[in-house]
Scaffold this motif. Structure first.
Motif, short mmCIF file in Angstrom:
data_model
loop_
_atom_site.label_atom_id
_atom_site.label_comp_id
_atom_site.label_asym_id
_atom_site.label_seq_id
_atom_site.Cartn_x
_atom_site.Cartn_y
_atom_site.Cartn_z
N THR A 47 0.84 -1.21 0.00
CA THR A 47 0.00 0.00 0.00
C THR A 47 0.87 1.25 0.00
OG1 THR A 47 -1.77 -1.16 1.14
CG2 THR A 47 -1.81 1.25 1.25
N VAL A 48 1.92 1.25 0.81
CA VAL A 48 2.83 2.40 0.84
C VAL A 48 3.51 2.56 -0.52
CG1 VAL A 48 4.98 3.26 1.87
CG2 VAL A 48 3.19 2.34 3.33
N MET A 49 3.93 1.44 -1.11
CA MET A 49 4.56 1.51 -2.43
C MET A 49 3.59 2.06 -3.48
SD MET A 49 6.72 -2.05 -2.30
CE MET A 49 7.23 -2.00 -3.99
N GLY A 50 2.32 1.67 -3.40
CA GLY A 50 1.32 2.20 -4.32
C GLY A 50 1.14 3.69 -4.16
N ALA A 51 1.14 4.16 -2.91
CA ALA A 51 1.01 5.59 -2.65
C ALA A 51 2.21 6.35 -3.22
CB ALA A 51 0.87 5.84 -1.15
N VAL A 52 3.40 5.77 -3.08
CA VAL A 52 4.60 6.40 -3.64
C VAL A 52 4.51 6.46 -5.17
CG1 VAL A 52 7.10 6.12 -3.96
CG2 VAL A 52 6.09 5.84 -1.70
N ALA A 53 3.99 5.41 -5.80
CA ALA A 53 3.84 5.39 -7.25
C ALA A 53 2.86 6.48 -7.70
CB ALA A 53 3.38 4.02 -7.73
N VAL A 54 1.75 6.62 -7.00
CA VAL A 54 0.77 7.67 -7.35
C VAL A 54 1.38 9.05 -7.16
CG1 VAL A 54 -1.44 8.70 -6.68
CG2 VAL A 54 -1.24 6.22 -6.92
#
Length: 139
Positions: A81-88
């Motif tokens: 989830t944190v990685m997804g937020a960083v990607a966004v």
């Protein structure tokens, strides 16, 4: 830098001190001597925890970790989830850089590449989340 004090160097004094400290630590703890026996006539010596004790180890008092995998699943889901937020966030910043490039070919290319790589990363993260969910549900 060892100093000589009447034939004895600083290193000799230090080594003697270390040996003396080590010999103090090797003294056996107070208690009955091994093999001294018990009032019942046993001469095997020792008690629970001694080398002569052959009984099973009690494991009921040890904490039992959960075996359902929920902790691992939560950690992996949180990381993804944190990685997804960083990607966004990366897509947002790259989009801002694309708008601010004002037609400069190098800046436009860098911003487009950043958006492309962030979208690929986001797709990989989504696939990983789906894979983790599938594996945990089928255990």
């Amino acid at each position: 830098n060892s100093h000589n004090y009447g034939g004895t160097t600083t290193c000799d004094v230090l080594a003697a001190s270390v040996v003396a400290d080590a010999s103090k630590q090797r003294d056996p703890p107070p208690g009955p001597a091994p093999g001294s026996g018990t009032p019942g006539g046993s001469t095997t010596g020792g008690g629970p925890g001694s080398a002569a004790s052959t009984g099973p180890i009690e494991t009921n008092a040890l904490p039992k970790p959960p075996t359902d995998g929920t902790t691992i699943e939560k950690v992996i889901q949180y990381v993804l989830t944190v990685m997804g937020a960083v990607a966004v966030l990366t897509i947002t910043i790259a989009g801002f850089k694309y708008v601010m490039s004002m037609g400069h070919p190098d800046a436009t290319k860098k911003a487009k590449d950043a958006i492309l790589y962030a979208i690929i990363g986001l797709a990989v993260i989504m696939f990983a989340k789906a894979l983790v969910y599938f594996v945990v549900q089928n255990l």
